[in-house]
Design a protein around this motif. Sequence first.
Motif, PDB file in Angstrom:
ATOM      1  N   VAL A 156       0.846  -1.200   0.000  1.00 22.55           N
ATOM      2  CA  VAL A 156       0.000   0.000   0.000  1.00 22.55           C
ATOM      3  C   VAL A 156       0.875   1.241   0.000  1.00 22.55           C
ATOM      4  N   LEU A 159      -7.117  -4.827   4.860  1.00 22.73           N
ATOM      5  CA  LEU A 159      -7.091  -3.379   5.024  1.00 22.73           C
ATOM      6  C   LEU A 159      -8.093  -2.928   6.083  1.00 22.73           C
ATOM      7  N   ARG A 207      -6.510   4.194   3.127  1.00 19.35           N
ATOM      8  CA  ARG A 207      -5.196   3.681   2.752  1.00 19.35           C
ATOM      9  C   ARG A 207      -4.152   4.795   2.664  1.00 19.35           C
TER      10      ARG A 207
END
Length: 223
Positions: free
Chosen positions: A170, A194, A206
């Motif tokens: 990420v 996530l 994110r």
Amino acid sequence: MSGAVSVFLADDDDRFRAAYRKLFDRTEGFRVAGEAGDGETAARLVGALKPAVALLDVQMPGMSGLEAARRILPDAATRVIMLTTFDLDEYVYEALTLGASGFLLKNASPQEVLQAVRTVHAGHAMLAPEVTARLIRRFAPQRTELRPVRRHAFAGQVLSERELQVVRLVARGHSNQQIADELFLSVETVRTYLRRMFAKLGVNDRTHLAVLAHEAGLLYEPR
């Protein structure tokens, strides 16, 4: 316009503001709550009007857009998107650490602008994966040795090895599909990882996960 997303525009370029105002005025579901040509006025009016989303140019006369964001962001009523160019990445990174929901390049298409505001209004961040990667490459410390992550501790939480792998990808700007392909997972499994890490680490998206990962040095695999 009941139910329309209220948007505040802050930019010292009158023509730029006029173009954005025209875009939102002609698009169903949006309304322009107000506008300003400098940071101080923007911070004051956003505090009074409490629009859903404020678009702030990074560079404005007097108080900068970054300082305006610093004043606006403690009030959870308004989400902030910074308007910038790649030449001002350092300001965007600082804005993200303050809690801004992302940024738009000033040459973004009308469709990209509308989608960014919709995304941020829905509670998500708007930062393209390739932009995340650019920020990380620019601001990641230049080390000759890789930093080991001992006991997998991150922001006071203990993450599994798989969670750390997802975080690193990420932070390097990978999309969910790219992460799934690299780790041989389904996209839904990546989303589950996530969501779990958002809850563990107290972040909402994110983008801020990537910021935390960068600050913790997690871009570097242990030897």
